[in-house]
Design an enzyme around this catalytic site. Structure first.
Site, short mmCIF file in Angstrom:
data_model
loop_
_atom_site.label_atom_id
_atom_site.label_comp_id
_atom_site.label_asym_id
_atom_site.label_seq_id
_atom_site.Cartn_x
_atom_site.Cartn_y
_atom_site.Cartn_z
N ASN A 198 0.76 -1.23 -0.09
CA ASN A 198 0.03 0.30 -0.34
C ASN A 198 0.72 1.33 -0.04
O ASN A 198 1.75 1.10 -0.32
CB ASN A 198 -0.58 0.14 1.28
CG ASN A 198 0.26 0.10 2.42
OD1 ASN A 198 0.33 1.06 2.78
ND2 ASN A 198 -1.08 -0.88 3.53
N LYS A 228 1.60 3.72 2.34
CA LYS A 228 2.73 3.89 2.55
C LYS A 228 3.34 3.25 3.45
O LYS A 228 4.88 3.26 4.04
CB LYS A 228 1.67 3.48 4.48
CG LYS A 228 1.80 3.62 6.06
CD LYS A 228 1.17 3.59 7.01
CE LYS A 228 1.69 4.05 8.47
NZ LYS A 228 2.19 2.10 9.17
N GLU A 229 3.88 1.73 3.16
CA GLU A 229 4.48 0.82 2.58
C GLU A 229 5.80 0.87 2.04
O GLU A 229 6.71 0.81 2.13
CB GLU A 229 4.22 -1.32 2.77
CG GLU A 229 2.88 -1.26 3.79
CD GLU A 229 2.12 -2.41 4.02
OE1 GLU A 229 1.47 -3.68 4.26
OE2 GLU A 229 1.91 -2.76 2.21
N ASP A 232 -6.53 -8.72 2.33
CA ASP A 232 -6.13 -9.73 2.19
C ASP A 232 -7.07 -10.22 0.81
O ASP A 232 -6.96 -10.70 0.23
CB ASP A 232 -6.38 -10.21 3.46
CG ASP A 232 -5.55 -9.75 4.81
OD1 ASP A 232 -4.24 -9.93 4.53
OD2 ASP A 232 -6.19 -11.49 5.60
#
Length: 339
Positions: free
Chosen positions: A206, A208-209, A277
């Site tokens: 995502n 942020k990651e 997920d």
């Protein structure tokens, strides 16, 4: 290019797929109660228990999403040889999930997240977990189980929650084994091993990651900086295919130089937990069928949005996803345009 001629074809092909999911598994434990007074012992609410529930979480929730889409999941992980580990195996059996890929270790605890909820609010979360890497013998056992299941798989999902199942060494080995067999590998990364997944087929962080993993920062709306970060990621991981989830702004997919933004659909959001997920599960199934990347991103985006309408971590509803994909003419838009 994929052989499927319509949406019905793709959804019925999901039923024939086997997905190997390797990664960190956990139990999501919920204690619901009522709270009407404060404890005389400390300034905390007293919760009277009304209901308890344990659910499969982490990589096991990915397995449930794969199963909900009609495919067969094979889960490969390490849990503790403890009462929670026993609960985990029982929960798998209740959901008709094969336990043959699960290693039990006397030196680890099974990850469990206890949530205490009253009046519709989470008051407290208590986690039991070990985050350090597997011992050598645990890693060997995991690889044995992985190898045994790999030859049955059409695609491999790496589901990393930074709970110690993955190390730089076993990631490289697992990707190499998949690549040697021509089996696509799809990665849902976390911070610690972010840049270890070299040579994977599809990488799905995502936003942020992505920033944390590359140690870069930029305003979310700065698309030039964002696309530069994705290009840097492609180069460092030697993978052309990257899917980035952008929460309320939808998803972005890159295949080499080719870039596609897919906006989110308007929904009443109840709970975003579990959406990632669902996205990785649908992406993996599409990778196994070799659909176009924009179609994969569009279907994953729809699925992730659907589960956000539900409270708690729930698998995707396949029939609703099919109907929405049909309404949005997803196949006509993305498959035919890129075929």
């Amino acid at each position: 290019m994929n052989q499927h001629t319509n949406l019905e074809d793709i959804f019925s092909a999901f039923d024939r797929l086997i997905v190997l999911i390797v990664g960190d598994v956990m139990i999501d434990s919920y204690l619901w109660g009522k709270s009407t007074r404060i404890s005389p012992e400390a300034p905390v609410p007293i919760v009277n228990v009304v209901k308890r529930e344990k659910r499969l979480g982490g990589a096991a929730n990915v397995a449930l999403n794969v199963q909900a889409m009609g495919a067969t999941p094979l889960l490969c992980s390490v849990i503790g040889d403890d009462p929670d580990g026993g609960d985990f195996l029982r929960l798998m059996e209740e959901r008709d999930l094969s336990t043959e890929g699960i290693v039990q270790s006397p030196e680890r605890v099974t990850t469990i997240k206890h949530r205490i909820i009253a009046g519709g609010q989470q008051l407290l979360r208590v986690d039991a977990e070990i985050e350090h890497n597997l011992a050598d013998y645990e890693e060997r056992h995991l690889e044995e189980h992985y190898l045994k299941l790999l030859d049955q798989a059409d695609v491999v999902v790496f589901e990393d929650y930074d709970k110690g199942v993955f190390s730089e060494r076993n990631i490289a080995r697992f990707i190499q084994l998949a690549n040697e067999r021509g089996i696509p590998s799809v990665v849902d990364p976390k911070k610690k091993n972010f840049l270890s997944y070299k040579g994977c087929t599809l990488f799905k962080p995502n936003l942020k990651e992505l920033k944390e993993g590359l140690k870069v920062d930029f305003p979310d709306e700065n698309l030039h900086a964002f696309e530069e970060a994705v290009a840097q990621l492609q180069e460092r991981l030697t993978t052309k295919q990257v899917l980035v989830t952008l929460s309320e702004r939808g998803v972005f997919v890159a295949n080499g130089e080719e870039k596609t933004y897919i906006p989110a659909h308007r929904r009443s959001i109840s709970d975003v937990s579990g959406a990632g997920d669902t996205v990785i599960s649908i992406a993996a199934l599409c990778m196994a069928l070799r659909t176009s990347l924009p179609f994969m991103a569009g279907l994953s985006n729809l699925g992730g949005g659907l589960v956000c309408e539900q409270v708690g971590v729930v698998p995707v509803d396949r029939n609703r996803l099919f109907e929405e994909a049909k309404e949005n003419r997803l196949y006509e838009t993305h498959e035919h345009r890129t075929a």
